[in-house]
Scaffold this motif. Structure first.
Motif, PDB file in Angstrom:
ATOM      1  N   THR A   1      53.291  31.804  48.053  1.00  0.00           N
ATOM      2  CA  THR A   1      52.205  30.663  47.971  1.00  0.00           C
ATOM      3  C   THR A   1      51.147  31.107  48.063  1.00  0.00           C
ATOM      4  O   THR A   1      50.218  30.577  47.373  1.00  0.00           O
ATOM      5  CB  THR A   1      52.820  29.726  48.952  1.00  0.00           C
ATOM      6  OG1 THR A   1      54.441  29.550  48.600  1.00  0.00           O
ATOM      7  CG2 THR A   1      52.146  28.226  48.690  1.00  0.00           C
ATOM      8  N   ILE A   2      50.542  31.919  48.978  1.00  0.00           N
ATOM      9  CA  ILE A   2      49.227  32.442  49.279  1.00  0.00           C
ATOM     10  C   ILE A   2      48.618  33.105  48.245  1.00  0.00           C
ATOM     11  O   ILE A   2      47.651  33.074  47.527  1.00  0.00           O
ATOM     12  CB  ILE A   2      49.041  33.210  50.583  1.00  0.00           C
ATOM     13  CG1 ILE A   2      49.696  32.378  51.956  1.00  0.00           C
ATOM     14  CG2 ILE A   2      47.880  33.981  50.685  1.00  0.00           C
ATOM     15  CD1 ILE A   2      49.877  33.096  53.002  1.00  0.00           C
ATOM     16  N   THR A   3      49.837  34.125  47.518  1.00  0.00           N
ATOM     17  CA  THR A   3      49.328  35.063  46.357  1.00  0.00           C
ATOM     18  C   THR A   3      48.835  34.093  45.187  1.00  0.00           C
ATOM     19  O   THR A   3      48.105  34.419  44.373  1.00  0.00           O
ATOM     20  CB  THR A   3      50.413  35.822  46.289  1.00  0.00           C
ATOM     21  OG1 THR A   3      50.905  36.455  47.677  1.00  0.00           O
ATOM     22  CG2 THR A   3      49.998  36.987  45.100  1.00  0.00           C
ATOM     23  N   GLY A   4      49.671  33.040  45.251  1.00  0.00           N
ATOM     24  CA  GLY A   4      49.642  32.024  44.101  1.00  0.00           C
ATOM     25  C   GLY A   4      50.635  32.219  43.019  1.00  0.00           C
ATOM     26  O   GLY A   4      50.740  31.681  41.980  1.00  0.00           O
ATOM     27  N   LEU A   5      51.801  32.986  43.515  1.00  0.00           N
ATOM     28  CA  LEU A   5      53.022  33.205  42.495  1.00  0.00           C
ATOM     29  C   LEU A   5      53.760  31.964  42.558  1.00  0.00           C
ATOM     30  O   LEU A   5      54.427  31.682  41.777  1.00  0.00           O
ATOM     31  CB  LEU A   5      53.400  34.452  42.922  1.00  0.00           C
ATOM     32  CG  LEU A   5      52.895  35.892  42.842  1.00  0.00           C
ATOM     33  CD1 LEU A   5      53.721  36.926  43.616  1.00  0.00           C
ATOM     34  CD2 LEU A   5      52.572  35.947  41.298  1.00  0.00           C
ATOM     35  N   LEU A   6      53.941  31.298  43.480  1.00  0.00           N
ATOM     36  CA  LEU A   6      54.665  29.975  43.735  1.00  0.00           C
ATOM     37  C   LEU A   6      53.662  28.839  43.801  1.00  0.00           C
ATOM     38  O   LEU A   6      52.605  28.926  44.639  1.00  0.00           O
ATOM     39  CB  LEU A   6      55.440  30.094  44.934  1.00  0.00           C
ATOM     40  CG  LEU A   6      56.671  30.865  44.830  1.00  0.00           C
ATOM     41  CD1 LEU A   6      57.216  30.976  45.982  1.00  0.00           C
ATOM     42  CD2 LEU A   6      57.511  30.633  43.449  1.00  0.00           C
ATOM     43  N   GLU A   7      53.822  27.876  43.205  1.00  0.00           N
ATOM     44  CA  GLU A   7      52.757  26.584  43.265  1.00  0.00           C
ATOM     45  C   GLU A   7      53.498  25.439  44.272  1.00  0.00           C
ATOM     46  O   GLU A   7      54.623  25.039  44.222  1.00  0.00           O
ATOM     47  CB  GLU A   7      52.735  25.807  41.944  1.00  0.00           C
ATOM     48  CG  GLU A   7      51.622  24.812  41.864  1.00  0.00           C
ATOM     49  CD  GLU A   7      51.358  24.616  40.293  1.00  0.00           C
ATOM     50  OE1 GLU A   7      50.464  23.922  39.936  1.00  0.00           O
ATOM     51  OE2 GLU A   7      52.291  24.876  39.429  1.00  0.00           O
TER      52      GLU A   7
END
Lengths: 134, 572
Positions: B50-56
């Motif tokens: 989530t931090i990486t942006g891979l999960l919204e």
């Protein structure tokens, strides 16, 4: 700006692929219509007119689809004269087609289907300029 | 500072679906080494993604230095380092080559000397100087983790996220990795960074500045490691997991909301990192990511290097390229039989004409069948090679590609490097096949046309299998689908048995073998073999330009679909 998670396949990309598919199909049809006939720009020989007055067509180029029937005459200088069976609008006809020595590599034999690019020569002789099998 | 504000994430878009993360609020400051701990399935890796942006997230905001990453600009590839659980590097490259490639793919505008200096410095920091010239395949688990950390720090990211980088290591190696993470969090030429390590191991706990404990997707604790055991009323930090199991995630969450402020405050007041949590002067000058052409050059050179070094790959390709044409020519080692023409004279009796026609038909079955079969055999073998070319090309290295994509690698450069490499391979396969068969069997027809058609058939199968490869979940799945696809080519080509019209119309557009076979026969149009083949096949032959067009469409559409597959984010 969207985050990486939002960088999924967008509908636009799907639309592009579908568009490419449609384009491929339309292009295929166009190529089929144009590429299937190597002599598509050449008019077809009106066999009735040719048989009634061949001299009037002298010097013109036409295309004819026919089946090799027999070898009638042969001369090393002028080539081989064939009888070609043509199925035209007026029924079955037999035309004399002179195949010059330049096209002797084609190895013609009985029963072969050809599309001929013909020039109407003196005395109504049909001189093959190009030939395509099938 | 990195802050997560009331982050929730549900398993699916359905409102009733379970929460993977529930109302999670945490903050992490520059210069901090943060541990995210908890039992398996508690949401640690989900939090990291989530931090990486891979999960919204379903709800909540992720902020970096105060900016909302969803609306005010995502993390730049060079700002982020992501180290997955399993070390991702090519086994046949050396340590230095792996780091050098990472530099070239991620950072533009530095000359060779500067790059070498920076690689030396990085290898020294991570303790890999002595191992620089060793191939990755001989490294131990701990050394591989060090390499992964080295690769991820080439762009000096401000945020370094590590997913279980100590798991599977012996306690000594795990301690060394945590020490390295601690060092990396402190300084890197004046750029302090947040280092987050997701782990279930509590080894080296004292080296962390902040510990976040998750239970069933909820925050159970966020504070200093010194207070961890006290908060959970455990004798020792190791007993925290036992204590966590005594209550539900919701109960721990409720408890934390009641009592957690003291532990958070104590962390804030004592932390040097918190006081100095602002970007340093050097920050904001993020390195530029190289352009498409530069990335392509690095990837292509790397692909060639990997191919040459993998002896099994070279051996397999050599066996296919040299062996498959031999399989074709054994059917006509003495060349093709001569053909007797039908007589053009009209002086034969009816009996002689019938006898001649019957002989011609037998000849058509023998010679026409042989020529058509040899052509089809070449195509099917090239289709097999195409499937072998494409099936594993992306699926076999997907995890590595995803990590490089996260670091700024463009899917266009990646796919282009694959296309050019495979194009060379296809050229070798198709050209040698046609030349060899022509040379040994005196195979008839226009050789240039046949090379082009067989090249396109090979390329079409390669592109389609590359597309499968880009969408497959595993290499095995990609291989299986590709093999099935090749398997359908022979029966659906119509070259052996004519298909019913309805089936042919439906399947033919997708069967490259048909278009290549039909086109190949048409290249023999001016020979007598063409007439013989027509005598024995009921399958209609498309015009030659159409055959070229459809095969080209296969290549283009397969490549476009492969591009879409490459753009997808595929993380386990």
């Amino acid at each position: 700006m969207a985050r990486r998670a939002s960088s999924k396949i967008r509908p636009l990309w799907i639309a592009c692929i579908v568009g490419a598919l449609v384009l491929a199909v339309i292009g295929g049809i166009v190529v089929q219509n144009q590429g299937g006939d190597a002599f598509r720009t050449v008019p077809e020989l009106d066999i009735g007119e040719y048989l009634s007055n061949a001299n009037s067509l002298r010097g013109n180029n036409y295309k004819v689809k026919g089946v090799i029937s027999q070898s009638l005459l042969y001369s090393r200088e002028t080539g081989r004269l064939y009888s070609v069976e043509v199925n035209g609008s007026g029924g079955d006809n037999v035309l004399p087609v002179l195949v010059p020595p330049e096209l002797s590599y084609l190895n013609l034999q009985k029963g072969q289907h050809y599309t001929f690019l013909l020039e109407v020569g003196d005395a109504g002789i049909l001189l093959a300029r190009k030939m395509q099998k099938g | 500072m990195l802050s997560l504000e009331a982050i929730s994430l549900q398993a699916s878009e359905d409102e009733e679906s379970p929460y993977l993360l529930h109302d999670v609020s945490v903050r992490m400051c520059r210069g901090e080494l943060v541990a995210v701990v908890g039992p398996s399935g508690c949401g640690k890796s989900t939090l990291l993604k989530t931090i990486t942006g891979l999960l919204e997230p379903t709800a909540g905001i992720v902020r970096w230095d105060g900016r909302d990453l969803a609306t005010e600009g995502d993390l730049l590839p060079s700002e982020l380092g992501y180290v997955p659980q399993f070390s991702l590097a090519y086994d046949s490259l050396t340590v230095r080559e792996s780091v050098d490639d990472a530099f070239r793919l991620r950072i533009a505008g530095i000359d060779d000397d500067e790059r070498e200096d920076r690689i030396d410095a990085l290898l020294e920091t991570t303790g890999l100087t002595e191992l620089a010239d060793r191939p990755v395949r001989v490294l131990s688990g701990g050394q591989r983790r060090r390499l992964a950390l080295t690769i991820e720090t080439v762009s000096s990211p401000s945020l370094l996220l590590c997913d279980e980088v100590t798991s599977g290591l012996d306690p000594g190696s795990a301690q060394e990795i945590v020490s390295l993470l601690h060092e990396l969090s402190r300084a890197d030429g004046g750029r302090r960074r947040v280092v987050v390590n997701v782990t279930h191991s509590l080894i080296g706990l004292e080296l962390y500045d902040r510990v976040i404990v998750l239970s069933a997707g909820r925050i159970a604790y966020q504070g200093s490691p010194q207070h961890l055991a006290h908060y959970f009323r455990a004798d020792h930090a190791d007993a925290v997991y036992t204590r966590l199991a005594t209550r539900s995630g919701e109960e721990w969450d409720t408890s934390w909301r009641k009592h957690g402020s003291f532990f958070e405050d104590s962390l804030s007041s004592g932390s040097e990192a918190t006081e100095n949590d602002h970007p340093s002067e050097t920050e904001g000058d993020e390195p530029l990511t190289p352009g498409l052409a530069a990335q392509f050059a690095v990837l292509f050179a790397r692909r060639i290097r990997l191919f040459v070094r993998e002896r099994s790959q070279v051996g397999l390709q050599a066996a296919l390229i040299l062996g498959f044409p031999c399989l074709v020519v054994i059917f006509a080692l003495k060349g093709l039989p001569g053909i007797r023409n039908l007589s053009l004279d009209n002086d034969l009796s009816v009996i002689d004409q019938l006898r001649e026609s019957a002989g011609y038909l037998v000849q058509a079955f023998d010679v026409g069948g042989l020529v058509s079969g040899l052509l089809l055999f070449q195509i099917i073998l090239l289709a097999l090679m195409g499937s072998n070319n494409g099936a594993l090309e992306i699926a076999g290295e997907r995890a590595l590609f995803e990590r490089e994509k996260l670091a700024g690698l463009s899917p266009v450069s990646y796919l282009a490097s694959k296309a050019v490499f495979l194009g060379l391979l296809i050229t070798a396969q198709a050209v040698w096949m046609v030349l060899f068969v022509h040379g040994i069997c005196r195979f008839p027809g226009d050789i240039v046309g046949q090379v082009m058609l067989l090249w396109l058939a090979d390329a079409a199968l390669t592109a389609v299998c590359l597309a499968f490869s880009s969408f497959a979940r595993t290499p095995a799945q990609a291989s299986l689908i590709s093999i099935y696809f090749v398997g359908f080519q022979l029966p659906l080509s119509g070259a052996v048995l004519a298909l019913p019209d309805s089936v042919a119309r439906l399947t033919r557009p997708f069967i490259a073998a048909y278009w290549s076979w039909a086109g190949g026969i048409l290249t023999m149009r001016d020979t007598r073999f063409y007439d013989l083949i027509l005598k024995i096949t009921k399958t209609e032959l498309a015009a030659l330009p159409v055959c070229f067009w459809v095969l080209l469409a296969h290549v283009v559409i397969g490549t476009c679909v492969a591009y879409l597959g490459c753009r997808r984010s595929v993380w386990d």
